[in-house]
Design a protein around this motif. Structure first.
Motif, short mmCIF file in Angstrom:
data_model
loop_
_atom_site.label_atom_id
_atom_site.label_comp_id
_atom_site.label_asym_id
_atom_site.label_seq_id
_atom_site.Cartn_x
_atom_site.Cartn_y
_atom_site.Cartn_z
N GLU A 18 67.38 30.14 49.76
CA GLU A 18 68.81 29.69 50.10
C GLU A 18 69.87 29.87 49.07
OE1 GLU A 18 72.40 27.81 51.73
OE2 GLU A 18 70.31 28.45 52.83
N SER A 19 69.38 29.62 47.90
CA SER A 19 70.04 29.90 46.46
C SER A 19 70.51 31.15 46.45
CB SER A 19 69.14 29.19 45.33
OG SER A 19 68.47 30.30 44.86
N ILE A 20 69.78 32.10 46.82
CA ILE A 20 69.94 33.52 46.86
C ILE A 20 71.15 33.71 47.89
CG2 ILE A 20 69.27 35.92 47.25
CD1 ILE A 20 66.57 35.13 45.75
N HIS A 21 70.84 33.08 49.08
CA HIS A 21 72.18 33.27 50.29
C HIS A 21 73.37 32.71 49.77
CE1 HIS A 21 69.73 34.61 54.08
NE2 HIS A 21 69.23 34.80 53.15
N GLN A 22 73.52 31.62 48.99
CA GLN A 22 74.53 30.81 48.55
C GLN A 22 75.12 31.69 47.47
OE1 GLN A 22 73.28 26.86 47.18
NE2 GLN A 22 73.34 25.97 49.17
N ALA A 23 74.37 32.36 46.86
CA ALA A 23 75.13 33.16 45.66
C ALA A 23 75.76 34.18 46.30
CB ALA A 23 73.92 33.59 44.66
N VAL A 24 75.12 35.22 47.28
CA VAL A 24 75.78 36.07 47.93
C VAL A 24 76.90 35.63 48.67
CG1 VAL A 24 75.48 37.62 49.90
CG2 VAL A 24 73.57 37.51 48.31
N ARG A 25 77.05 34.60 49.20
CA ARG A 25 78.31 34.16 49.86
C ARG A 25 79.29 33.86 48.94
NH1 ARG A 25 74.05 31.53 53.34
NH2 ARG A 25 74.53 29.66 51.95
N ALA A 26 78.79 33.15 47.87
CA ALA A 26 80.09 32.79 46.94
C ALA A 26 80.48 33.91 46.16
CB ALA A 26 79.30 31.82 45.74
N LEU A 27 79.68 35.02 45.84
CA LEU A 27 80.15 36.21 45.21
C LEU A 27 81.10 36.90 46.29
CD1 LEU A 27 76.91 36.98 43.05
CD2 LEU A 27 79.11 36.55 42.32
N LEU A 28 80.55 36.94 47.52
CA LEU A 28 81.68 37.85 48.15
C LEU A 28 82.91 37.09 48.52
CD1 LEU A 28 78.84 38.80 51.04
CD2 LEU A 28 80.08 40.39 49.58
N GLU A 29 83.06 35.96 48.23
CA GLU A 29 84.49 35.16 48.25
C GLU A 29 85.01 35.56 47.09
OE1 GLU A 29 84.35 31.12 49.21
OE2 GLU A 29 83.03 31.40 50.99
N GLN A 31 84.70 38.24 45.09
CA GLN A 31 84.78 39.92 44.84
C GLN A 31 84.73 40.77 45.87
OE1 GLN A 31 81.57 39.69 41.65
NE2 GLN A 31 80.73 41.17 42.74
N ASP A 32 85.15 42.08 45.60
CA ASP A 32 84.92 42.99 46.65
C ASP A 32 83.30 43.53 46.65
OD1 ASP A 32 84.97 46.34 46.93
OD2 ASP A 32 86.19 45.28 48.39
N ARG A 33 82.98 43.42 48.01
CA ARG A 33 81.32 43.78 48.30
C ARG A 33 81.25 45.01 47.62
NH1 ARG A 33 79.96 42.58 52.90
NH2 ARG A 33 78.19 43.73 53.01
N ALA A 34 81.77 46.04 47.32
CA ALA A 34 81.41 47.38 46.76
C ALA A 34 81.09 46.98 45.35
CB ALA A 34 82.61 48.14 46.77
N SER A 35 81.79 46.02 44.63
CA SER A 35 81.14 45.53 43.20
C SER A 35 80.23 44.73 43.25
CB SER A 35 82.48 45.18 42.68
OG SER A 35 82.81 44.01 43.02
N LEU A 36 79.39 44.34 44.09
CA LEU A 36 78.29 43.35 44.25
C LEU A 36 77.11 43.94 43.74
CD1 LEU A 36 77.84 40.38 45.11
CD2 LEU A 36 77.07 41.24 47.20
N THR A 37 76.31 43.48 42.94
CA THR A 37 74.91 43.89 42.42
C THR A 37 73.87 42.93 42.61
OG1 THR A 37 75.27 43.59 40.14
CG2 THR A 37 76.07 45.55 40.85
N VAL A 38 72.66 43.55 42.56
CA VAL A 38 71.64 42.64 42.77
C VAL A 38 71.48 41.78 41.33
CG1 VAL A 38 68.98 42.25 42.69
CG2 VAL A 38 70.08 44.08 44.27
N PRO A 39 71.74 42.42 40.21
CA PRO A 39 71.53 41.55 39.06
C PRO A 39 72.71 40.20 38.93
CG PRO A 39 71.23 43.69 38.39
CD PRO A 39 71.71 43.62 39.74
N GLN A 40 73.86 40.71 39.67
CA GLN A 40 74.80 39.44 39.67
C GLN A 40 74.59 38.49 40.57
OE1 GLN A 40 78.11 41.86 41.46
NE2 GLN A 40 79.46 41.17 39.70
N ILE A 41 73.80 38.85 41.66
CA ILE A 41 73.17 37.78 42.55
C ILE A 41 72.08 36.91 42.11
CG2 ILE A 41 72.13 37.51 44.84
CD1 ILE A 41 73.61 40.16 45.67
N ALA A 42 71.26 37.59 41.31
CA ALA A 42 70.23 37.03 40.90
C ALA A 42 70.59 35.99 39.72
CB ALA A 42 69.10 38.06 40.26
N ALA A 43 71.35 36.56 38.66
CA ALA A 43 71.98 35.63 37.52
C ALA A 43 72.76 34.47 38.48
CB ALA A 43 73.00 36.20 36.89
#
Length: 180
Positions: A18-29, A31-43
């Motif tokens: 759930e924390s990883i899913h929340q991180a993905v949803r927040a980051l997608l709001e 920034q552009d998805r093309a700039s999304l990375t696994v290390p960003q999500i993990a952090a």
């Protein structure tokens, strides 16, 4: 790598997911998805990148899993008192959801999932719950509804310059019911 479906519900695994899913949803709001990375999500989620790679394998699989989580219904389909009315209400809501830009992106993400059949399981379950309300009526099967309502809706959303109209959607429902 397939997403592990047999992880026990609750506990640490569910909290991490759930924390990883929340991180993905927040980051997608943000920034552009093309700039999304696994290390960003993990952090953002407070986990190591290896946690994400171990569970999902890659970013595409993680994005597909987040998209699937959004698809899971939160409530039963609307009950209008008639099979046709219930199918129309359900199909109109589905059309509205997947025609939006987030819905289109969710459909593209879902295509990245290694396991097949998950969408039809979710949508088929919703349609079956509608059919179960009307046991005394002549009914089309779930597969028939998927073929005549869902398939043309998804096709038009993903591959046409405009989505299926509500009127055309109603004609597909009428066709599905008439050929039951």
């Amino acid at each position: 790598m397939a997403i592990k479906e047999s992880v026990r519900p609750g506990g640490r695994s569910a909290r991490v997911q759930e924390s990883i899913h929340q991180a993905v949803r927040a980051l997608l709001e943000e920034q552009d998805r093309a700039s999304l990375t696994v290390p960003q999500i993990a952090a953002r989620a407070g986990v190591t990148p290896s946690t994400i790679y171990r569970r999902w394998g890659d970013l595409a699989a993680l994005l597909a899993d987040v998209a699937f989580a959004r698809m899971r219904p939160e409530a039963e389909p609307a009950n209008t008192g008639s099979l046709r009315g219930d199918l129309q209400a359900w199909a109109e809501q589905y059309l509205d959801e997947i025609s939006s830009e987030p819905g289109r992106q969710m459909m593209r993400d879902v295509q990245c999932r290694a396991t097949t059949g998950y969408c039809t399981t979710i949508l088929g379950g919703q349609l079956q719950s509608i059919l179960d309300r009307y046991p005394d009526e002549t009914q089309p099967g779930v597969e028939h509804l998927l073929d005549l309502i869902v398939a043309p809706t998804v096709f038009r959303v993903l591959f046409s310059d405009k989505a299926l109209s509500v009127e055309a959607l109603h004609r597909q429902i009428d066709l599905a019911l008439a050929s039951a």
